[in-house]
Design an enzyme around this catalytic site. Structure first.
Site, PDB file in Angstrom:
ATOM      1  N   GLU A 129       0.842  -1.177   0.018  1.00  0.00           N
ATOM      2  CA  GLU A 129       0.041  -0.061  -0.192  1.00  0.00           C
ATOM      3  C   GLU A 129       0.788   1.205  -0.185  1.00  0.00           C
ATOM      4  OE1 GLU A 129      -3.237  -0.175   2.767  1.00  0.00           O
ATOM      5  OE2 GLU A 129      -3.663  -2.032   1.865  1.00  0.00           O
TER       6      GLU A 129
ATOM      7  N   TYR B 293       3.252   1.961   1.925  1.00  0.00           N
ATOM      8  CA  TYR B 293       3.890   2.355   3.405  1.00  0.00           C
ATOM      9  C   TYR B 293       5.326   1.941   3.471  1.00  0.00           C
ATOM     10  CZ  TYR B 293      -0.819   2.881   5.032  1.00  0.00           C
ATOM     11  OH  TYR B 293      -2.303   3.273   5.438  1.00  0.00           O
TER      12      TYR B 293
ATOM     13  N   ARG C  33       2.194  -8.888   4.442  1.00  0.00           N
ATOM     14  CA  ARG C  33       1.472  -8.402   3.291  1.00  0.00           C
ATOM     15  C   ARG C  33       2.385  -7.687   2.272  1.00  0.00           C
ATOM     16  NH1 ARG C  33      -4.135  -5.661   3.600  1.00  0.00           N
ATOM     17  NH2 ARG C  33      -4.725  -6.527   1.500  1.00  0.00           N
TER      18      ARG C  33
ATOM     19  N   HIS D 268      -1.542   3.873  -1.729  1.00  0.00           N
ATOM     20  CA  HIS D 268      -2.662   4.810  -1.595  1.00  0.00           C
ATOM     21  C   HIS D 268      -2.597   5.901  -2.663  1.00  0.00           C
ATOM     22  CE1 HIS D 268      -4.582   2.952   1.731  1.00  0.00           C
ATOM     23  NE2 HIS D 268      -3.533   3.288   2.684  1.00  0.00           N
TER      24      HIS D 268
ATOM     25  N   GLN E  15     -17.879   5.038   2.206  1.00  0.00           N
ATOM     26  CA  GLN E  15     -18.265   6.184   2.756  1.00  0.00           C
ATOM     27  C   GLN E  15     -18.368   6.367   4.273  1.00  0.00           C
ATOM     28  OE1 GLN E  15     -21.947   6.669  -0.315  1.00  0.00           O
ATOM     29  NE2 GLN E  15     -22.219   8.365   1.290  1.00  0.00           N
TER      30      GLN E  15
HETATM   31  P1  NAP Z   1     -25.971  17.744  -4.131  1.00  0.00           P
HETATM   32  O1  NAP Z   1     -24.729  17.007  -3.886  1.00  0.00           O
HETATM   33  O2  NAP Z   1     -26.344  18.384  -2.967  1.00  0.00           O
HETATM   34  O3  NAP Z   1     -26.194  18.357  -5.479  1.00  0.00           O
HETATM   35  C1  NAP Z   1     -27.174  19.050  -5.910  1.00  0.00           C
HETATM   36  C2  NAP Z   1     -26.770  19.867  -7.196  1.00  0.00           C
HETATM   37  O4  NAP Z   1     -27.625  20.734  -7.562  1.00  0.00           O
HETATM   38  C3  NAP Z   1     -25.448  20.666  -6.895  1.00  0.00           C
HETATM   39  O5  NAP Z   1     -24.417  20.515  -7.852  1.00  0.00           O
HETATM   40  C4  NAP Z   1     -26.250  22.319  -6.861  1.00  0.00           C
HETATM   41  O6  NAP Z   1     -25.182  23.090  -7.620  1.00  0.00           O
HETATM   42  C5  NAP Z   1     -27.429  22.084  -7.672  1.00  0.00           C
HETATM   43  N1  NAP Z   1     -28.258  22.735  -7.185  1.00  0.00           N
HETATM   44  C6  NAP Z   1     -28.994  22.813  -6.045  1.00  0.00           C
HETATM   45  N2  NAP Z   1     -30.192  23.631  -5.971  1.00  0.00           N
HETATM   46  C7  NAP Z   1     -30.460  24.123  -7.050  1.00  0.00           C
HETATM   47  C8  NAP Z   1     -31.208  24.798  -7.692  1.00  0.00           C
HETATM   48  N3  NAP Z   1     -32.314  25.424  -6.895  1.00  0.00           N
HETATM   49  N4  NAP Z   1     -31.248  25.095  -9.016  1.00  0.00           N
HETATM   50  C9  NAP Z   1     -30.303  24.568  -9.613  1.00  0.00           C
HETATM   51  N5  NAP Z   1     -29.392  23.742  -9.281  1.00  0.00           N
HETATM   52  C10 NAP Z   1     -29.255  23.496  -7.921  1.00  0.00           C
HETATM   53  O7  NAP Z   1     -27.207  16.582  -4.396  1.00  0.00           O
HETATM   54  P2  NAP Z   1     -27.134  15.327  -5.228  1.00  0.00           P
HETATM   55  O8  NAP Z   1     -26.145  15.434  -6.504  1.00  0.00           O
HETATM   56  O9  NAP Z   1     -28.594  15.197  -5.369  1.00  0.00           O
HETATM   57  O10 NAP Z   1     -26.857  14.137  -4.341  1.00  0.00           O
HETATM   58  C11 NAP Z   1     -27.596  13.848  -2.998  1.00  0.00           C
HETATM   59  C12 NAP Z   1     -26.651  13.205  -2.135  1.00  0.00           C
HETATM   60  O11 NAP Z   1     -26.598  11.916  -2.525  1.00  0.00           O
HETATM   61  C13 NAP Z   1     -25.196  13.888  -1.910  1.00  0.00           C
HETATM   62  O12 NAP Z   1     -25.317  14.554  -0.365  1.00  0.00           O
HETATM   63  C14 NAP Z   1     -24.269  12.711  -1.995  1.00  0.00           C
HETATM   64  O13 NAP Z   1     -23.890  12.669  -0.524  1.00  0.00           O
HETATM   65  C15 NAP Z   1     -25.023  11.558  -2.128  1.00  0.00           C
HETATM   66  N6  NAP Z   1     -24.377  10.990  -3.304  1.00  0.00           N
HETATM   67  C16 NAP Z   1     -22.877  10.840  -3.607  1.00  0.00           C
HETATM   68  C17 NAP Z   1     -22.598  10.160  -4.723  1.00  0.00           C
HETATM   69  C18 NAP Z   1     -21.065  10.261  -4.581  1.00  0.00           C
HETATM   70  O14 NAP Z   1     -20.352  10.349  -3.927  1.00  0.00           O
HETATM   71  N7  NAP Z   1     -20.398   9.578  -5.752  1.00  0.00           N
HETATM   72  C19 NAP Z   1     -23.319   9.686  -5.789  1.00  0.00           C
HETATM   73  C20 NAP Z   1     -24.640  10.063  -5.558  1.00  0.00           C
HETATM   74  C21 NAP Z   1     -25.276  10.483  -4.434  1.00  0.00           C
HETATM   75  P3  NAP Z   1     -25.288  24.660  -7.973  1.00  0.00           P
HETATM   76  O15 NAP Z   1     -26.137  25.328  -6.730  1.00  0.00           O
HETATM   77  O16 NAP Z   1     -23.817  25.103  -7.851  1.00  0.00           O
HETATM   78  O17 NAP Z   1     -25.851  24.641  -9.253  1.00  0.00           O
HETATM   79 FE1  SF4 Z   2     -17.124   0.390   3.918  1.00  0.00          FE
HETATM   80 FE2  SF4 Z   2     -19.682  -0.371   4.687  1.00  0.00          FE
HETATM   81 FE3  SF4 Z   2     -19.391   1.118   2.279  1.00  0.00          FE
HETATM   82 FE4  SF4 Z   2     -18.438  -1.565   2.647  1.00  0.00          FE
HETATM   83  S1  SF4 Z   2     -20.766  -0.943   2.503  1.00  0.00           S
HETATM   84  S2  SF4 Z   2     -17.407   0.172   1.890  1.00  0.00           S
HETATM   85  S3  SF4 Z   2     -17.843  -1.507   4.749  1.00  0.00           S
HETATM   86  S4  SF4 Z   2     -19.134   1.653   4.350  1.00  0.00           S
END
Ligand code: NAP
Ligand code: SF4
Length: 695
Positions: A170, A172, A220, A258, A345
């Protein structure tokens, strides 16, 4: 003789490693839990491991414990250097042994990966992913560090550990000595292969001097560094041979540093992707070989143990997700296993910011002593409204406690936002979470009412003692002129295949869902995506099988994108800032590879037949950050066939007030509680906690 009629016969064969016999071929790989550092966490950590031992895992390997201060991962990191540490660790090993398990301590010196100002490493280059400059080790420091490894192993044995594992992968410290990527020394510790391997070989010799021959020592070993100037296969094979000769009893293989730009553990990596790197060592050593990374079901483990030349499988996060993984597998109940979905996450994303580790799909992980679903003495009638992640976890947890649970869902299936996520390329594992919950609903006798929109009168007349409202979210429709144009659709409509989508598409919003949808739209195959096809995945990330190539890295060649996609946000900042710490870079690299044009700082003017009309302004702000003037810089029309709204969500909870007015005890969980940070980790945790509170 293997009993071929038992479930997973190869997984459940015993395995000798040095002086110990594992009852089966599973190893819980090392994971930093955030509890290693503090002495007052010893009982909690012991209980965390003991629950996994009771669940049947063959051998537990602890999170990395450093042998000396210069190797700390974090300030005051978990260390094995004094008799006091022995006392502290006895509390951990005692609990595991009481539970009938075996536990090895991993000795890890972080080298330049430490997050402390005292760190030391062999070369000059600083870590690209950690703060603080390290000290370049002198010959004296190197010799002291080697002795500290021996001391850590001796003390670990005294503390009751059944074995030690030397962390040699990894990226290290040991890996930093092994690869020219970080070892630029010209003395006896650098340069030739023999010199770069000298540190590890002397560490093994020192450990062997300080512990008896029947005390198992596991290495490892990195079998694919995935960094420029990483080790070649010849070097890796030679090292394995030398390690065996010097007294290592098993090799637990490790993949990627990493800092590597190849994802190795996230959901989109095909299951068992790296077993070939492990089995190549079969031709050169006789000691047990343990395969690792993206092995998360007993079916995958059994397949590897049956068809590939390895002796055991290491799974780390799968045991966070389900401590009873092995017991369920041995009893033929693998459908009941809560599968790790590789999201990082709640585990790695927590570990990297120094937070205690838990699990998105199992919020009890790391909280074994505080979040307890103890059986109820008086079963209540509980209604759960909504079968998304929050509602599902509430329903199965309340039923586990012995309550009589009815789950109402307006759609014809369970899963909520997970059912949408599971259609995103590389997130197919979410199907397993839905499968787990579906099985639990059945096993725990939850009365599931699909296609049923529960009304206030249903709930009042139904005589429920408690209602858990998990009605989730609805996509936000932003106020843009023309947002009702036929080209516009929500992300849910796009991903669920409810609408035809043209070749040129604008994605509004660049949060987690904007990134997911951009990948969905550009990946050939859509929901039947080949993202879990190993060959194509290797091409996309530049992994080569050529044994001569140092680090096994070549030029990434992602597939041509299926559509022309523009991802737009109003904020002027870089896109992707809200994505997970350890997974965000993978999504950012994937959309870049798919040539998605990312547009920030846009104002949405209107949507019409011509497409999406954007304006860009130059803003002047005062000292307090307030906008004092705004000048139009540019207008741009993006000619697209469709526009997909990924602009956040709004909570759905209209039942809450009428129910409260009717005197019903209501708890709101998940997106219905807070849409702004719609988050499956919080949703599942809140669902479980709400159920735990029902006496
Ligand atoms: P989000 O992360 O809060 O993004 C919402 C997007 O919409 C932002 O880019 C924002 O950008 C835009 N927005 C917000 N209000 C708006 C408005 N009134 N008009 C126009 N644009 C607006 O929410 P999300 O994408 O729906 O995701 C929801 C949650 O799911 C997140 O908290 C995340 O943790 C989780 N999630 C994570 C992943 C990942 O990490 N891969 C994947 C899917 C979901 P602007 O305001 O700059 O335009
Ligand atoms: Fe980590 Fe749980 Fe997501 Fe698996 S499901 S990657 S253990 S948070």
């Amino acid at each position: 003789m293997t009993d071929t009629t038992a479930p997973f016969p190869n997984l459940f064969r015993p395995l000798d490693i040095g002086g110990i016999t594992l009852p089966n071929r599973s190893v819980m790989g090392s994971m930093h839990t955030g509890m290693e550092e503090r002495i007052w966490h010893a009982d909690e950590l012991g209980e965390f491991y003991a629950e996994r031992a009771r669940g049947g895992v063959g051998l537990i390997i602890t999170g990395g414990i450093t042998p000396t201060r210069s190797g700390d991962l974090m300030p005051l990191g978990g260390r094995m250097a004094t008799p006091l540490s022995v006392l502290h660790h006895r509390r951990i090993t005692g609990k595991v042994h009481e539970a009938g398990g075996l536990i090895a301590m991993q000795i890890l010196h972080a080298g330049r990966y430490g997050v402390t100002p005292f760190k030391a490493a062999p070369g000059s280059e600083p870590s690209p992913i950690h703060p603080f400059k390290h000290i370049r080790m002198t010959d004296r420091m190197i010799r002291y560090t080697i002795r500290s490894y021996g001391r850590a192993a001796r003390l670990a044995r005294k503390a009751g550990y059944d074995a030690v594992e030397i962390m040699g992968g990894e990226g290290y410290l040991i890996n930093q000595f092994l690869a020219p990527h970080t070892n630029d020394r010209t003395d006896r510790w650098g340069g030739s292969t023999t010199n770069r391997q000298r540190f590890l070989i002397e560490v093994i010799d020192e450990i062997r001097r300080q512990v008896p021959r029947d005390f198992p020592v596991i290495l490892r070993q990195s079998v694919a560094d995935f960094v420029k100037d990483g080790q070649t296969f010849d070097e890796i094979a030679l090292l394995a041979q030398r390690a065996e000769r010097h007294g290592v009893d098993a090799i637990n293989t490790d993949i990627g540093w990493h800092e590597a730009k190849v994802p190795t553990i996230v959901t989109s990596v095909p299951r068992g992707a790296f077993v070939k790197f492990t089995e190549r060592l079969r031709d050169v050593v006789e000691i047990p070989l343990i395969a690792s990374n993206r092995i998360n079901t007993p079916e995958v483990a059994e397949d590897i143990l049956t068809h590939r030349r390895v002796d055991a499988v290491s799974m780390a996060r799968p045991f966070l997700a389900d401590p009873a993984f092995m017991n369920k597998a041995s009893q033929g109940r693998s459908g009941e296993i809560n599968t790790c979905i590789g999201c990082n996450q709640a585990c790695l994303d927590h570990a990297f910011v120094g937070k205690k580790v838990t699990c998105l799909v199992n919020p009890r992980a790391g909280r074994e002593t505080t979040l307890v679903l103890s059986p109820t003495r008086s079963a209540k009638k509980v209604a759960v409204i909504g079968a998304g992640p929050a509602g599902l976890s509430a329903a199965v947890s309340a039923a586990e406690k012995g309550h009589k649970v009815t789950l109402f869902e307006s759609r014809d299936h369970v899963g909520g936002q997970f059912a949408i996520a599971a259609r995103i390329p590389g997130k197919e594992e979410f199907h397993d979470s839905i499968r787990y919950f579906r099985t639990q609903l059945e096993v725990r006798g939850v009365d599931v009412r699909l296609n049923t929109r529960a009304s206030v009168s249903d709930l009042v007349d139904g005589g429920f003692d408690q209602v858990i409202l998990a009605t989730g979210v609805t996509p936000r429709i932003p106020e843009i002129d023309g947002v009702d144009h036929p080209s516009v659709m929500t992300y849910a409509q796009a991903v669920l295949g409810e609408r035809e989508i043209g070749h040129r598409v604008a994605v509004l919003g660049a949060g987690g869902i904007g990134f997911d949808v951009s990948e969905f739209l550009t990946t050939p195959g859509g929901v039947d995506s080949p993202s879990l096809n190993l060959k194509e995945w290797e091409q996309e990330w530049g992994v080569t099988e050529d044994l001569e190539t140092p680090g096994f890295l070549t030029k990434p060649r992602p597939e041509a994108p299926l559509r022309e996609v523009y991802m737009v946000q109003r904020k002027a900042s870089r896109q992707g800032k809200s994505l997970g710490k350890t997974t965000g870079w993978v999504h950012k690299a994937a959309v870049k590879g798919k040539k998605v044009e990312q547009i920030s700082g846009a104002t949405y003017e209107k949507i019409d037949d011509a497409g999406l009309h954007l304006a860009f302004y130059e803003e002047k702000k005062d000292k307090k950050g307030r906008v004092i003037s705004k000048d139009l810089k540019e207008r741009r029309v993006i000619e697209v066939d469709n526009i997909v709204l990924c602009t956040g969500q709004e909570s759905v909870k209209e039942l809450a007030e009428p129910l409260k007015a009717a005197g019903i005890d209501v708890t709101i969980v998940g997106g219905a509680d807070l849409a702004a940070e719609l988050d499956a980790k919080r949703a599942i945790r809140q669902g479980t906690e709400a159920a735990a509170k029902i006496a």
